[in-house]
Enzyme design. Structure first.
Site, PDB file in Angstrom:
ATOM      1  N   ARG A 242       0.845  -1.195   0.000  1.00 63.38           N
ATOM      2  CA  ARG A 242       0.000   0.000   0.000  1.00 63.38           C
ATOM      3  C   ARG A 242       0.880   1.244   0.000  1.00 63.38           C
ATOM      4  O   ARG A 242       1.968   1.238   0.584  1.00 63.38           O
ATOM      5  CB  ARG A 242      -0.930  -0.006   1.209  1.00 63.38           C
ATOM      6  CG  ARG A 242      -1.922  -1.170   1.215  1.00 63.38           C
ATOM      7  CD  ARG A 242      -2.799  -1.155   2.441  1.00 63.38           C
ATOM      8  NE  ARG A 242      -3.744  -2.284   2.429  1.00 63.38           N
ATOM      9  CZ  ARG A 242      -3.482  -3.483   2.947  1.00 63.38           C
ATOM     10  NH1 ARG A 242      -2.309  -3.711   3.530  1.00 63.38           N
ATOM     11  NH2 ARG A 242      -4.378  -4.457   2.890  1.00 63.38           N
ATOM     12  N   LYS A 269      -2.582  -2.062   7.699  1.00 63.40           N
ATOM     13  CA  LYS A 269      -4.019  -1.809   7.760  1.00 63.40           C
ATOM     14  C   LYS A 269      -4.723  -2.816   8.650  1.00 63.40           C
ATOM     15  O   LYS A 269      -5.619  -2.454   9.420  1.00 63.40           O
ATOM     16  CB  LYS A 269      -4.601  -1.859   6.340  1.00 63.40           C
ATOM     17  CG  LYS A 269      -6.093  -1.619   6.279  1.00 63.40           C
ATOM     18  CD  LYS A 269      -6.597  -1.658   4.851  1.00 63.40           C
ATOM     19  CE  LYS A 269      -8.092  -1.418   4.783  1.00 63.40           C
ATOM     20  NZ  LYS A 269      -8.600  -1.462   3.387  1.00 63.40           N
ATOM     21  N   HIS A 332      -1.638   3.411  -5.786  1.00 63.23           N
ATOM     22  CA  HIS A 332      -2.302   2.197  -5.325  1.00 63.23           C
ATOM     23  C   HIS A 332      -2.516   1.212  -6.468  1.00 63.23           C
ATOM     24  O   HIS A 332      -2.687   0.005  -6.243  1.00 63.23           O
ATOM     25  CB  HIS A 332      -3.650   2.560  -4.696  1.00 63.23           C
ATOM     26  CG  HIS A 332      -4.145   1.556  -3.701  1.00 63.23           C
ATOM     27  ND1 HIS A 332      -4.732   0.371  -4.067  1.00 63.23           N
ATOM     28  CD2 HIS A 332      -4.146   1.564  -2.350  1.00 63.23           C
ATOM     29  CE1 HIS A 332      -5.075  -0.312  -3.001  1.00 63.23           C
ATOM     30  NE2 HIS A 332      -4.727   0.388  -1.935  1.00 63.23           N
ATOM     31  N   ARG A 335      -0.750  -2.300  -7.021  1.00 63.78           N
ATOM     32  CA  ARG A 335      -1.249  -3.521  -6.384  1.00 63.78           C
ATOM     33  C   ARG A 335      -2.193  -4.277  -7.329  1.00 63.78           C
ATOM     34  O   ARG A 335      -2.087  -5.502  -7.475  1.00 63.78           O
ATOM     35  CB  ARG A 335      -1.965  -3.171  -5.076  1.00 63.78           C
ATOM     36  CG  ARG A 335      -1.020  -2.684  -4.003  1.00 63.78           C
ATOM     37  CD  ARG A 335      -1.728  -2.088  -2.804  1.00 63.78           C
ATOM     38  NE  ARG A 335      -2.603  -3.002  -2.088  1.00 63.78           N
ATOM     39  CZ  ARG A 335      -2.195  -3.930  -1.243  1.00 63.78           C
ATOM     40  NH1 ARG A 335      -0.889  -4.109  -1.032  1.00 63.78           N
ATOM     41  NH2 ARG A 335      -3.053  -4.698  -0.598  1.00 63.78           N
ATOM     42  N   HIS A 359      -3.764  -9.262   2.419  1.00 60.32           N
ATOM     43  CA  HIS A 359      -5.197  -9.365   2.604  1.00 60.32           C
ATOM     44  C   HIS A 359      -5.488 -10.447   3.635  1.00 60.32           C
ATOM     45  O   HIS A 359      -4.598 -11.216   4.015  1.00 60.32           O
ATOM     46  CB  HIS A 359      -5.889  -9.689   1.278  1.00 60.32           C
ATOM     47  CG  HIS A 359      -5.910  -8.543   0.335  1.00 60.32           C
ATOM     48  ND1 HIS A 359      -6.199  -8.672  -1.008  1.00 60.32           N
ATOM     49  CD2 HIS A 359      -5.663  -7.215   0.525  1.00 60.32           C
ATOM     50  CE1 HIS A 359      -6.142  -7.490  -1.596  1.00 60.32           C
ATOM     51  NE2 HIS A 359      -5.820  -6.592  -0.681  1.00 60.32           N
ATOM     52  N   TYR A 369      -3.400 -17.033   8.185  1.00 61.44           N
ATOM     53  CA  TYR A 369      -2.017 -17.406   7.939  1.00 61.44           C
ATOM     54  C   TYR A 369      -1.100 -16.432   8.678  1.00 61.44           C
ATOM     55  O   TYR A 369      -1.397 -15.256   8.827  1.00 61.44           O
ATOM     56  CB  TYR A 369      -1.694 -17.319   6.448  1.00 61.44           C
ATOM     57  CG  TYR A 369      -2.261 -18.438   5.607  1.00 61.44           C
ATOM     58  CD1 TYR A 369      -2.986 -18.149   4.458  1.00 61.44           C
ATOM     59  CD2 TYR A 369      -2.058 -19.763   5.945  1.00 61.44           C
ATOM     60  CE1 TYR A 369      -3.500 -19.161   3.663  1.00 61.44           C
ATOM     61  CE2 TYR A 369      -2.577 -20.786   5.159  1.00 61.44           C
ATOM     62  CZ  TYR A 369      -3.297 -20.479   4.021  1.00 61.44           C
ATOM     63  OH  TYR A 369      -3.789 -21.483   3.241  1.00 61.44           O
TER      64      TYR A 369
END
Length: 405
Positions: A242, A269, A332, A335, A359, A369
């Site tokens: 990001r 985030k 951005h 990504r 994510h 994970y």
């Protein structure tokens, strides 16, 4: 034994502070100079805490016990009395203890521990500007759907439909918290489903076609602006983090010998630490930049002060300077570029890609994970991606240059 007014009046100071206990965590602390303070000792979230309940004789024994009962009621609802008091002070003395603003500030303090600072600040600013002036003083248990809709429609009226949806979402979260803590019995936000105009979905501009990526990469190579900005532009496609994570990168987070960038949870985030494997091309760019900025804290220091990171608009401004319009490419957008090509062209597993994008990827058992999950495969993916970009830049065929099996 419980305290009595007579015992409190007769209590004399001693050389050291002394405590007279009343039970339930309530005690009177007497200083060597004769001052008498009511305190409440309690535990919340497995931590021992203390709350000041006033001074004697301004706060008498009966008043102190009443305050203890109020604090105990909050604790029984899962609310920290200290945080509740801070919320009341922030809201102002004119607000009732269970007003929307007091409960919202209390909710914000509790939730912001799991948020990045920018996200927490945006939510509080949204509440302060668009909610508190209208319904902040309203007892949260008495708030109606009509009052809430009137408040949110003020945001709609100025054309900020997406912001209006976010305001309603945040209000709904506050109201759910109020129900959980016994300050309200229902959530009027649920009655407003479909009451707001729909948001016209827009996607951040991104170049995802390989034939169009190549000119972008060559334009970055030819960028004639500041070297720090050019380095950020070179690394943006290679790392596809990001924009805020990139511009706030600190040298202490990098191990260039091992080829790792460890981003701490506080800057992510999702408030989870993130590991970015570094391809040889990324390491080479970072080593070159280290000669210029390596003695400071930030990898990309600001143009005006090395004690602050580069501007959040630096990369986008550079893209505009190179001729890429805001509806064509953004910081951005790197990504989306990586996600699309890694999946559709290079055919890497989607869970590898999503994990590298930081994510919320979960395993078949529903567990998140950890930061090192699939690390070997992700290292191969990042190297393959970097080589693929090199091949595009030099005008080669859009195929892998070597096997990464």
């Amino acid at each position: 034994m419980a305290l009595t007014d007579t015992a409190i009046r007769k209590a004399k100071p001693e050389a050291k502070a002394r405590r007279l206990f009343d039970g339930g965590g309530l005690y009177l602390e007497i200083s060597p100079k004769g001052g008498k303070w009511w305190r409440l000792k309690y535990r919340h979230a497995n931590k021992e805490k203390r709350l000041s309940l006033g001074t004697y004789p301004e706060t008498g024994l009966a008043d102190a016990r009443e305050k203890r009962a109020t604090a105990r009621k909050l604790l029984a609802s899962g609310v920290d009395p200290s945080e509740h008091r801070k919320a009341e002070k922030a809201a102002g003395v004119e607000r009732s203890a269970n007003s929307f603003e007091v409960v919202a500030r209390e909710w914000h303090v509790k939730q912001s521990k799991a948020w990045v600072e920018d996200h927490a600040s945006r939510i509080m600013l949204r509440l302060e500007n668009d909610v508190f002036p209208w319904i902040g003083a309203k007892p949260i248990g008495e708030l109606s759907a009509k009052e809430l809709l009137t408040t949110v429609n003020r945001v709609v009226a100025r054309g900020a439909i997406e912001s209006a949806h976010r305001v309603l979402q945040n209000c709904g979260q506050v109201l759910r918290y109020a129900i959980a803590t016994g300050r309200s019995e229902r959530n009027p936000a649920t009655d407003l489903k479909g009451a707001l105009p729909p948001v016209n979905e827009t996607h951040r501009a991104a170049i995802t076609e390989p034939a169009s990526i190549a000119p972008l990469l060559r334009a970055i190579d030819g960028y004639t602006g500041a070297f720090v900005t050019k380095s950020a532009l070179r690394l943006a496609p290679l790392l596809f983090v990001r924009p805020g994570e990139l511009r706030q990168a600190e040298w202490s987070e990098f191990d260039l010998d091992a080829g790792d960038w460890n981003i701490p949870a506080a800057r992510m985030k999702m408030r989870q630490p993130h590991l970015v494997p570094l391809a040889p091309q990324a390491i080479a760019t970072l080593r070159e930049l280290h000669a210029l900025t390596g003695r400071g804290r930030y990898v990309f220091p600001g143009a005006r002060s090395r004690t602050r990171p580069m501007s959040n608009n630096a990369v986008n401004a550079a893209l505009r300077r190179m001729g890429f319009a805001k509806d064509e490419m953004t910081g951005h957008g790197f990504r989306a570029m990586a996600r699309t090509v890694l999946d559709e062209v290079l055919h890497f597993r989607p869970d590898y890609i999503e994990h590298q994008l930081a994510h919320a990827v979960r395993d078949p058992n529903g567990r998140a994970y950890n930061r090192t999950a699939h690390l070997t495969e992700r290292r191969k993916m990042m190297s393959a991606w970097a080589d693929y970009l090199d091949n595009l830049r030099t005008g080669g065929n859009v195929v892998l240059l070597r096997s990464y099996a």
